[in-house]
Design a protein around this motif. Structure first.
Motif, PDB file in Angstrom:
ATOM      1  N   LEU A 140       0.829  -1.193   0.000  1.00 19.15           N
ATOM      2  CA  LEU A 140       0.000   0.000   0.000  1.00 19.15           C
ATOM      3  C   LEU A 140       0.869   1.251   0.000  1.00 19.15           C
ATOM      4  N   GLY A 141       0.241   2.375  -0.278  1.00 18.89           N
ATOM      5  CA  GLY A 141       0.954   3.633  -0.257  1.00 18.89           C
ATOM      6  C   GLY A 141       1.384   4.062  -1.641  1.00 18.89           C
ATOM      7  N   GLY A 142       2.329   4.967  -1.699  1.00 17.15           N
ATOM      8  CA  GLY A 142       2.754   5.526  -2.971  1.00 17.15           C
ATOM      9  C   GLY A 142       2.046   6.834  -3.254  1.00 17.15           C
ATOM     10  N   SER A 143       2.456   7.482  -4.328  1.00 15.92           N
ATOM     11  CA  SER A 143       1.904   8.779  -4.690  1.00 15.92           C
ATOM     12  C   SER A 143       1.203   8.717  -6.036  1.00 15.92           C
ATOM     13  N   PRO A 144       0.050   9.391  -6.178  1.00 12.70           N
ATOM     14  CA  PRO A 144      -0.595   9.446  -7.488  1.00 12.70           C
ATOM     15  C   PRO A 144       0.235  10.195  -8.524  1.00 12.70           C
ATOM     16  N   LEU A 145       1.215  10.963  -8.079  1.00  7.80           N
ATOM     17  CA  LEU A 145       2.076  11.673  -9.025  1.00  7.80           C
ATOM     18  C   LEU A 145       2.977  10.727  -9.811  1.00  7.80           C
ATOM     19  N   LEU A 146       3.121   9.495  -9.352  1.00  8.55           N
ATOM     20  CA  LEU A 146       3.887   8.509 -10.120  1.00  8.55           C
ATOM     21  C   LEU A 146       3.298   8.326 -11.518  1.00  8.55           C
ATOM     22  N   THR A 147       1.980   8.494 -11.637  1.00  9.40           N
ATOM     23  CA  THR A 147       1.330   8.313 -12.938  1.00  9.40           C
ATOM     24  C   THR A 147       1.443   9.557 -13.816  1.00  9.40           C
ATOM     25  N   LYS A 148       2.007  10.637 -13.284  1.00 12.41           N
ATOM     26  CA  LYS A 148       2.146  11.879 -14.040  1.00 12.41           C
ATOM     27  C   LYS A 148       3.567  12.088 -14.564  1.00 12.41           C
ATOM     28  N   LEU A 150      10.011 -13.457  -4.219  1.00 10.97           N
ATOM     29  CA  LEU A 150       8.892 -12.731  -3.629  1.00 10.97           C
ATOM     30  C   LEU A 150       9.391 -11.522  -2.855  1.00 10.97           C
ATOM     31  N   LEU A 151      10.438 -11.697  -2.075  1.00  8.79           N
ATOM     32  CA  LEU A 151      11.011 -10.578  -1.345  1.00  8.79           C
ATOM     33  C   LEU A 151      11.603  -9.551  -2.304  1.00  8.79           C
ATOM     34  N   GLY A 152      12.294 -10.006  -3.333  1.00  8.46           N
ATOM     35  CA  GLY A 152      12.913  -9.074  -4.263  1.00  8.46           C
ATOM     36  C   GLY A 152      11.916  -8.156  -4.922  1.00  8.46           C
ATOM     37  N   LEU A 153      10.812  -8.714  -5.429  1.00  8.89           N
ATOM     38  CA  LEU A 153       9.812  -7.897  -6.092  1.00  8.89           C
ATOM     39  C   LEU A 153       9.076  -7.012  -5.090  1.00  8.89           C
ATOM     40  N   THR A 154       8.818  -7.536  -3.905  1.00  9.57           N
ATOM     41  CA  THR A 154       8.174  -6.744  -2.858  1.00  9.57           C
ATOM     42  C   THR A 154       9.053  -5.575  -2.438  1.00  9.57           C
ATOM     43  N   ALA A 155      10.346  -5.806  -2.348  1.00  9.19           N
ATOM     44  CA  ALA A 155      11.273  -4.740  -1.949  1.00  9.19           C
ATOM     45  C   ALA A 155      11.277  -3.607  -2.958  1.00  9.19           C
ATOM     46  N   ALA A 156      11.255  -3.935  -4.240  1.00 14.96           N
ATOM     47  CA  ALA A 156      11.247  -2.893  -5.265  1.00 14.96           C
ATOM     48  C   ALA A 156       9.982  -2.050  -5.176  1.00 14.96           C
ATOM     49  N   HIS A 157       8.837  -2.704  -5.055  1.00 13.70           N
ATOM     50  CA  HIS A 157       7.572  -1.969  -4.943  1.00 13.70           C
ATOM     51  C   HIS A 157       7.546  -1.109  -3.683  1.00 13.70           C
ATOM     52  N   THR A 158       8.066  -1.633  -2.590  1.00  8.70           N
ATOM     53  CA  THR A 158       8.040  -0.899  -1.326  1.00  8.70           C
ATOM     54  C   THR A 158       8.964   0.309  -1.377  1.00  8.70           C
ATOM     55  N   HIS A 159      10.156   0.129  -1.930  1.00 10.33           N
ATOM     56  CA  HIS A 159      11.107   1.238  -2.047  1.00 10.33           C
ATOM     57  C   HIS A 159      10.474   2.386  -2.843  1.00 10.33           C
ATOM     58  N   VAL A 160       9.822   2.051  -3.948  1.00  5.45           N
ATOM     59  CA  VAL A 160       9.176   3.069  -4.779  1.00  5.45           C
ATOM     60  C   VAL A 160       8.008   3.724  -4.032  1.00  5.45           C
ATOM     61  N   ALA A 161       7.203   2.930  -3.349  1.00  5.61           N
ATOM     62  CA  ALA A 161       6.043   3.478  -2.639  1.00  5.61           C
ATOM     63  C   ALA A 161       6.469   4.471  -1.565  1.00  5.61           C
ATOM     64  N   VAL A 162       7.412   4.083  -0.733  1.00  3.30           N
ATOM     65  CA  VAL A 162       7.840   4.963   0.359  1.00  3.30           C
ATOM     66  C   VAL A 162       8.537   6.201  -0.192  1.00  3.30           C
ATOM     67  N   ALA A 163       9.391   6.028  -1.198  1.00  4.91           N
ATOM     68  CA  ALA A 163      10.097   7.170  -1.777  1.00  4.91           C
ATOM     69  C   ALA A 163       9.129   8.148  -2.431  1.00  4.91           C
ATOM     70  N   SER A 164       8.122   7.630  -3.100  1.00  2.00           N
ATOM     71  CA  SER A 164       7.180   8.527  -3.778  1.00  2.00           C
ATOM     72  C   SER A 164       6.346   9.329  -2.791  1.00  2.00           C
ATOM     73  N   GLU A 165       6.009   8.749  -1.648  1.00  2.00           N
ATOM     74  CA  GLU A 165       5.280   9.495  -0.627  1.00  2.00           C
ATOM     75  C   GLU A 165       6.132  10.641  -0.083  1.00  2.00           C
ATOM     76  N   LEU A 166       7.400  10.358   0.160  1.00  2.00           N
ATOM     77  CA  LEU A 166       8.311  11.404   0.624  1.00  2.00           C
ATOM     78  C   LEU A 166       8.472  12.483  -0.443  1.00  2.00           C
ATOM     79  N   ALA A 167       8.599  12.075  -1.704  1.00  2.00           N
ATOM     80  CA  ALA A 167       8.778  13.032  -2.789  1.00  2.00           C
ATOM     81  C   ALA A 167       7.566  13.938  -2.945  1.00  2.00           C
ATOM     82  N   GLN A 168       6.381  13.390  -2.781  1.00  2.00           N
ATOM     83  CA  GLN A 168       5.171  14.199  -2.927  1.00  2.00           C
ATOM     84  C   GLN A 168       5.129  15.314  -1.892  1.00  2.00           C
ATOM     85  N   ARG A 169       5.601  15.009  -0.689  1.00  3.33           N
ATOM     86  CA  ARG A 169       5.605  16.030   0.364  1.00  3.33           C
ATOM     87  C   ARG A 169       6.587  17.165   0.055  1.00  3.33           C
TER      88      ARG A 169
END
Length: 280
Positions: free
Chosen positions: A195-203, A226-245
């Motif tokens: 869960l999480g991430g920023s809608p700006l990723l789609t822009k 499973l961990l590898g793919l989950t880690a990539a998605h999580t890294h992007v989600a958390v980073a995008s939330e920080l970037a949006q702020r």
């Protein structure tokens, strides 16, 4: 084919934090066979996250480089006859060499030649398949592709298609407002939602392509796909939330996103990641 390295427990924020440490300590080299629109951004994302990238997509070098790379991304965004042949050569070499590789089936389903190319690449047994919901549904043959390279389907609706694609790959993800990731081990199908991430990723163009490259990097340093793919998605989600702020729109977001990918710490992952187990 089941992934014998799938863990008996589901990936947690602690596991992803450890994966981030592993990524930065080893700096995996990703070979990206990606599209003209995304090549620069994919490279910048990998460098910011802690990996490295080489854009090797010609028929003379694709196979040889796939054998020595840490991971490989095959992205179908803008294929031509030459790059299509290189895709197949790199996939064959990666599979034979045990190099983890990611298939990103951009635009599949809407155009016959591209779809046929994707079907052929499936037979090379990608380690992971990563796409938006519409692409995953189309690749599995359960529906038609949506609009351009955008998704017209919700990611949860792509779950049956993602599970069906596990006959070809160890793990499959369908990205969207919530990302769904499934894999198959000896005990059956397992999965998580990120869960999480920023809608700006789609822009900002190429954020999905860059996620595929980051997945290839994480697959190279984690004990399970499973961990590898989950880690990539999580890294992007958390980073995008920080970037949006720290941004005011898509332009500043793109810059802030690269900064966030680089500045995020394992402690940030432990505190902010939202990973939930799927009951399948």
């Amino acid at each position: 084919m089941p992934d014998a390295t799938l863990p008996t427990t589901y990936p947690t924020a602690n596991d992803v934090a450890d994966a981030l440490d592993a990524l930065r300590s080893s700096t995996p080299l990703v070979q990206s066979l990606t599209n003209l629109v995304s090549a620069n951004f994919v490279t910048n994302v990998l460098l910011a996250a802690g990996a490295s990238n080489a854009h090797i997509d010609n028929v003379h070098e694709a196979a040889g480089f796939a054998a020595i790379a840490s991971g490989v991304l095959v992205n179908l965004g803008t294929p031509d006859d030459g790059t299509a042949a290189a895709f197949t050569l790199a996939a064959e070499s990666a599979t034979a060499s045990g190099t983890p590789w990611v298939l990103d089936p951009v635009g599949v389903g809407g155009l016959p030649w591209r779809t046929e190319l994707a079907a052929g690449l499936l037979t090379q047994r990608p380690t992971a398949i990563r796409g938006n919901a519409s692409e995953i549904i189309a690749l599995a043959g359960l529906g038609n592709f949506g609009r351009g390279v955008d998704s017209s389907s919700e990611s949860e609706g792509a779950l049956p298609a993602a599970v069906a694609l596990l006959q070809f790959a160890q793990v499959v993800s369908a990205s969207g407002a919530i990302d769904y990731i499934v894999g198959r081990g000896e005990s059956g199908t397992v999965g998580v939602r990120v869960l999480g991430g920023s809608p700006l990723l789609t822009k900002v163009t190429a954020t999905g392509c860059a996620l595929g490259g980051l997945a290839a990097a994480y697959l190279a340093v984690t004990p399970s796909s499973l961990l590898g793919l989950t880690a990539a998605h999580t890294h992007v989600a958390v980073a995008s939330e920080l970037a949006q702020r720290n941004s005011s729109g898509p332009g500043s977001f793109a810059v802030a996103f690269l900064d966030a990918l680089a500045s995020i710490t394992p402690e940030d992952i432990r505190a902010q990641a939202r990973i939930e187990r799927l009951d399948l």
